[in-house]
Design an enzyme around this catalytic site. Sequence first.
Site, PDB file in Angstrom:
ATOM      1  N   ALA A 114       1.202  -1.101   0.280  1.00  0.00           N
ATOM      2  CA  ALA A 114       0.226   0.086   0.050  1.00  0.00           C
ATOM      3  C   ALA A 114       0.745   1.121  -0.100  1.00  0.00           C
ATOM      4  CB  ALA A 114      -0.543  -0.015   1.302  1.00  0.00           C
TER       5      ALA A 114
ATOM      6  N   GLY B 146       0.834  -5.137   0.557  1.00  0.00           N
ATOM      7  CA  GLY B 146      -0.860  -5.117  -0.077  1.00  0.00           C
ATOM      8  C   GLY B 146      -0.271  -5.341  -1.556  1.00  0.00           C
TER       9      GLY B 146
ATOM     10  N   GLU C 112      -1.043  -9.415  -1.424  1.00  0.00           N
ATOM     11  CA  GLU C 112      -1.651  -9.609  -1.429  1.00  0.00           C
ATOM     12  C   GLU C 112      -3.250  -9.751  -2.623  1.00  0.00           C
ATOM     13  OE1 GLU C 112      -2.840  -5.909   1.877  1.00  0.00           O
ATOM     14  OE2 GLU C 112      -3.935  -7.750   2.977  1.00  0.00           O
TER      15      GLU C 112
ATOM     16  N   GLU D  39       3.725  -5.814   7.080  1.00  0.00           N
ATOM     17  CA  GLU D  39       3.472  -4.462   7.776  1.00  0.00           C
ATOM     18  C   GLU D  39       2.694  -4.429   9.643  1.00  0.00           C
ATOM     19  OE1 GLU D  39       1.844  -6.925   5.898  1.00  0.00           O
ATOM     20  OE2 GLU D  39       0.115  -5.554   3.897  1.00  0.00           O
TER      21      GLU D  39
HETATM   22  N1  3HC Z   1       4.287   3.647  -0.017  1.00  0.00           N
HETATM   23  C1  3HC Z   1       5.227   5.173  -0.511  1.00  0.00           C
HETATM   24  N2  3HC Z   1       6.194   4.986  -0.537  1.00  0.00           N
HETATM   25  C2  3HC Z   1       7.803   3.672  -0.069  1.00  0.00           C
HETATM   26  C3  3HC Z   1       7.044   2.358  -0.269  1.00  0.00           C
HETATM   27  C4  3HC Z   1       5.519   2.458   0.055  1.00  0.00           C
HETATM   28  N3  3HC Z   1       5.360   1.176   0.466  1.00  0.00           N
HETATM   29  N4  3HC Z   1       7.895   1.986  -0.228  1.00  0.00           N
HETATM   30  C5  3HC Z   1       9.161   2.052  -0.133  1.00  0.00           C
HETATM   31  N5  3HC Z   1       8.791   3.434  -0.629  1.00  0.00           N
HETATM   32  C6  3HC Z   1       9.759   4.715  -1.314  1.00  0.00           C
HETATM   33  C7  3HC Z   1      10.533   5.509  -0.687  1.00  0.00           C
HETATM   34  O1  3HC Z   1       9.988   5.921   0.413  1.00  0.00           O
HETATM   35  C8  3HC Z   1      11.349   5.867  -0.909  1.00  0.00           C
HETATM   36  O2  3HC Z   1      11.254   7.388  -1.447  1.00  0.00           O
HETATM   37  P1  3HC Z   1      12.626   8.229  -1.705  1.00  0.00           P
HETATM   38  O3  3HC Z   1      12.836   7.097  -2.710  1.00  0.00           O
HETATM   39  O4  3HC Z   1      11.287   9.732  -1.986  1.00  0.00           O
HETATM   40  O5  3HC Z   1      12.630   8.434  -0.554  1.00  0.00           O
HETATM   41  C9  3HC Z   1      11.467   4.783  -2.537  1.00  0.00           C
HETATM   42  O6  3HC Z   1       9.923   4.359  -2.201  1.00  0.00           O
HETATM   43  C10 3HC Z   1      12.408   4.386  -2.414  1.00  0.00           C
HETATM   44  O7  3HC Z   1      12.446   2.874  -1.021  1.00  0.00           O
HETATM   45  P2  3HC Z   1      13.922   2.090  -0.648  1.00  0.00           P
HETATM   46  O8  3HC Z   1      14.982   3.082  -0.771  1.00  0.00           O
HETATM   47  O9  3HC Z   1      13.332   0.975   0.258  1.00  0.00           O
HETATM   48  O10 3HC Z   1      13.993   1.584  -1.829  1.00  0.00           O
HETATM   49  P3  3HC Z   1      14.716   0.532  -1.759  1.00  0.00           P
HETATM   50  O11 3HC Z   1      14.502  -0.382  -3.347  1.00  0.00           O
HETATM   51  O12 3HC Z   1      15.828  -0.066  -0.969  1.00  0.00           O
HETATM   52  O13 3HC Z   1      13.714  -0.985  -1.131  1.00  0.00           O
HETATM   53  C11 3HC Z   1      11.265  -2.264  -0.627  1.00  0.00           C
HETATM   54  C12 3HC Z   1      12.577  -0.955  -1.921  1.00  0.00           C
HETATM   55  C13 3HC Z   1      12.240  -3.203  -0.459  1.00  0.00           C
HETATM   56  C14 3HC Z   1      10.248  -1.961  -1.390  1.00  0.00           C
HETATM   57  C15 3HC Z   1      11.300  -0.787   0.278  1.00  0.00           C
HETATM   58  O14 3HC Z   1      11.243  -0.236  -0.044  1.00  0.00           O
HETATM   59  C16 3HC Z   1      10.537  -1.629   1.485  1.00  0.00           C
HETATM   60  O15 3HC Z   1      10.752  -2.850   1.924  1.00  0.00           O
HETATM   61  N6  3HC Z   1       8.574  -0.868   1.000  1.00  0.00           N
HETATM   62  C17 3HC Z   1       8.196  -1.231   1.977  1.00  0.00           C
HETATM   63  C18 3HC Z   1       7.206  -2.046   1.894  1.00  0.00           C
HETATM   64  C19 3HC Z   1       6.036  -2.517   2.432  1.00  0.00           C
HETATM   65  O16 3HC Z   1       6.002  -1.885   3.674  1.00  0.00           O
HETATM   66  N7  3HC Z   1       5.091  -2.908   2.965  1.00  0.00           N
HETATM   67  C20 3HC Z   1       4.130  -2.638   2.944  1.00  0.00           C
HETATM   68  C21 3HC Z   1       2.768  -1.664   3.087  1.00  0.00           C
HETATM   69  S1  3HC Z   1       0.867  -1.954   4.414  1.00  0.00           S
HETATM   70  C22 3HC Z   1       0.854  -2.064   3.518  1.00  0.00           C
HETATM   71  O17 3HC Z   1       0.768  -2.349   2.190  1.00  0.00           O
HETATM   72  C23 3HC Z   1      -1.001  -2.938   3.916  1.00  0.00           C
HETATM   73  C24 3HC Z   1      -1.879  -3.868   3.131  1.00  0.00           C
HETATM   74  O18 3HC Z   1      -1.809  -4.050   3.953  1.00  0.00           O
HETATM   75  C25 3HC Z   1      -3.154  -3.003   2.957  1.00  0.00           C
END
Ligand code: 3HC
Length: 686
Positions: free
Chosen positions: A61, A100, A103, A123
């Site tokens: 998400a 997400g 999912e 999450e």
């Molecule tokens: N939402 C918004 N922005 C995100 C994001 C997300 N889920 N994940 C990463 N970003 C952004 C970062 O803030 C960063 O932004 P910037 O360039 O402006 O600083 C950019 O994307 C790149 O992120 P990274 O520097 O972390 O890039 P990497 O290539 O090193 O890693 C990744 C990529 C493994 C995908 C890592 O970004 C990551 O782990 N992201 C988080 C994933 C996450 O937690 N997902 C779950 C979200 S909650 C959810 O999905 C709820 C659902 O169940 C409803």
Amino acid sequence: MTVSIISENGIAVVTIDNPPVNALSQALRQALVEAVAKLDADAAVKAVVLICAGRTFIAGADVSEFGKPPQPPHLPDVVATIEGARKPWVAAIHGSALGGGLEVALGCAWRVAVASASLGLPEVKLGIIPGAGGTVRLPRLIGPAAAVELVTSGSPVDAKKAEGLGLVDAVIEGDLLAGAIAFANGAAGKTRPEPISSRAVAPVEAGFWEGAEKAVAAKAKREAAPLRALASVRRASETDFASAMAFERETFLDLRGSQQASALRHVFFAERAAPRPPELAGITPRDIRSAAVIGGGTMGAGIAAALRDAGLPVILIERDAAAVERGLANVRAIYDGSVKRGRMTQAIADARMAGVTDSGDYGLLADTDLIIEAVFEDLSVKRAVFEKLSVVCRPDAVLATNTSYLDPDAIGEGIAHPERFLGLHFFSPAHIMKLLEIVPTGTTAPDVLVTGFALARLLGKIPVRAGICDGFIGNRILKVTRAQAERLLLSGATPAAVDAAMRAFGLPMGPFEAQDLGGLDIAAFQRKAARERGEMPFAPVADRLCALKRYGQKTGGGWYDYQPGDRAPKLSDTVAAIIAEAAESRAQRAWDEAGIVDAILLPMVNEATCILEEHVALRAADIDLVKIHGYGFPRWRGGPMHYAEGRGLSEVVAVLDRLAADGLAEPPSDGLRRAAKAGGFSVLAG
Ligand code: 3HC
Ligand code: NAI
């Protein structure tokens, strides 16, 4: 365009292109729903491949939308729409399918992935639980035990492991798109698997849920999300799909607005912003392909291991042959420990060691890109090292000092090409601790400073820029922590009560236990130096303990007593008597947990505010990262500055005023008062 569709020979390819990580923004959710409708209506399409452009599959998400009201179409509906599509969808995964993203993949009829892909539900690391069927579909696909592990740990699995779990149907060798199209072609003729939502959950053994609850609670401590995630998987295993989805969504929305989730989101974005400070944008770092460490003691050995772990060849320089041997043994001990704990194979450890060249000969450094000094904390010893480095190193080689308390400007005096010199302050153990304070001197060139940040990225560390002052950001605040802890003792609290209160707040250890572990002698040495400079550090009890050589665990006693071979702290009558003596006729009061936490934490925030005002730190979030990654501050509290803002800075000022009136803390700084008026620290940021 966020989503594009191309159809050929009966297979439609839906490509998501929403940089940087294909997060599920409202626009993307909408486009996916529309894609389903469009392809459902296209008689020529037999199956659909869902693939992403850029570095990753959908990473989740869009976390930046979490602070706002949810906008339709909601993700659970998007997943249901894909699952209910007339044409079967195949998720083609590269990079990460997280949250997400996974999912959405669970809504597809099949999932294929390249071997390097990882899949997970992170999450809980953001203080929430999956909100679009993750906890409900996963146990239906891979069974409750594996689902509990994935959902409550938040840790991803690689594609091979996912295949073993039944989470992925095929691991694709070679080109993902071609492989996924071939898979879709093969699958199109076969019976479509039953939608995951219609499947039953495999039964569990008696006592499974109770056991899982105990294990998850023990690990999560005071974090709310893991247990709530477990409850959701349990509900999914014990009720029908629709009720389980309703329960999951309700929990998700409840946690999304929680303080813990807000704190964890703050840390998430702060960590991602840290490696690329905007003020250094566009400056190219110097190439770092080889490194050397001078001094193979506690820090030097850890730094050498960190550099090796990042793939750099390392030269380790020591004073003499015996010290060279000891230095190498220190590095080996780190790798032996990693092998013993199952963190790496012996073969990898051997390869890492093989990349360390140990020597007493500075001549070996003639072509090294980066040299980090970690010798004794003594100005003349350090200067002598840099004098030699000035002679032997390339003029563009980056030279760094790991000093904790000395002034890098003084260390760097006389260095040839001083623009390539800076402070790189690692934390112990350096191969594990994530924090790296990057300290520019008055002469550090911007590209050298940027090289520090690039190095942090290479080492997988969190870089924070720190200005020069006694202790930089972290240790300067630590001094206040310790002084406050002693003030509490003099006014009626006991070491055990202070430690227990700070642990209850979420720290892994209280201030006194931590000193006993690390040794009281190092801080005593700093205080001696400070007194020689004419300062008056406050440590009346610690000074008395050190006079008795009570340095902590290593001497069998510090703030507590220790039995030989036992690290468990025992209350000490000696210490109680020393405290009573130091307290003399001071007023005593009864301290409760909340009062103790305030008396330690809020003065730390006050000091941090001065650090911000002096531009020793550029952002409040950087201070949060320092405390979280260098000192074990609970991540789910968001760091001291986030905590203080959440508490309300006016209240912080009021508490500090009261403590100051009783002589128990410094009064709030002007900066803190200004920040309180403005409602946040951003007015002070540099
Ligand atoms: N939402 C918004 N922005 C995100 C994001 C997300 N889920 N994940 C990463 N970003 C952004 C970062 O803030 C960063 O932004 P910037 O360039 O402006 O600083 C950019 O994307 C790149 O992120 P990274 O520097 O972390 O890039 P990497 O290539 O090193 O890693 C990744 C990529 C493994 C995908 C890592 O970004 C990551 O782990 N992201 C988080 C994933 C996450 O937690 N997902 C779950 C979200 S909650 C959810 O999905 C709820 C659902 O169940 C409803
Ligand atoms: P240490 O005493 O364990 O190691 C110092 C090493 O430097 C010894 O092995 C010694 O033989 C070697 N050495 C001394 N003079 C030398 C010379 N002229 N040439 C080559 N090697 C020489 O000390 P530690 O704890 O590793 O600290 C090193 C530096 O790191 C200090 O500046 C310290 O302030 C800093 N630091 C220490 C931290 C800690 O937690 N121990 C944390 C962060 C920084």
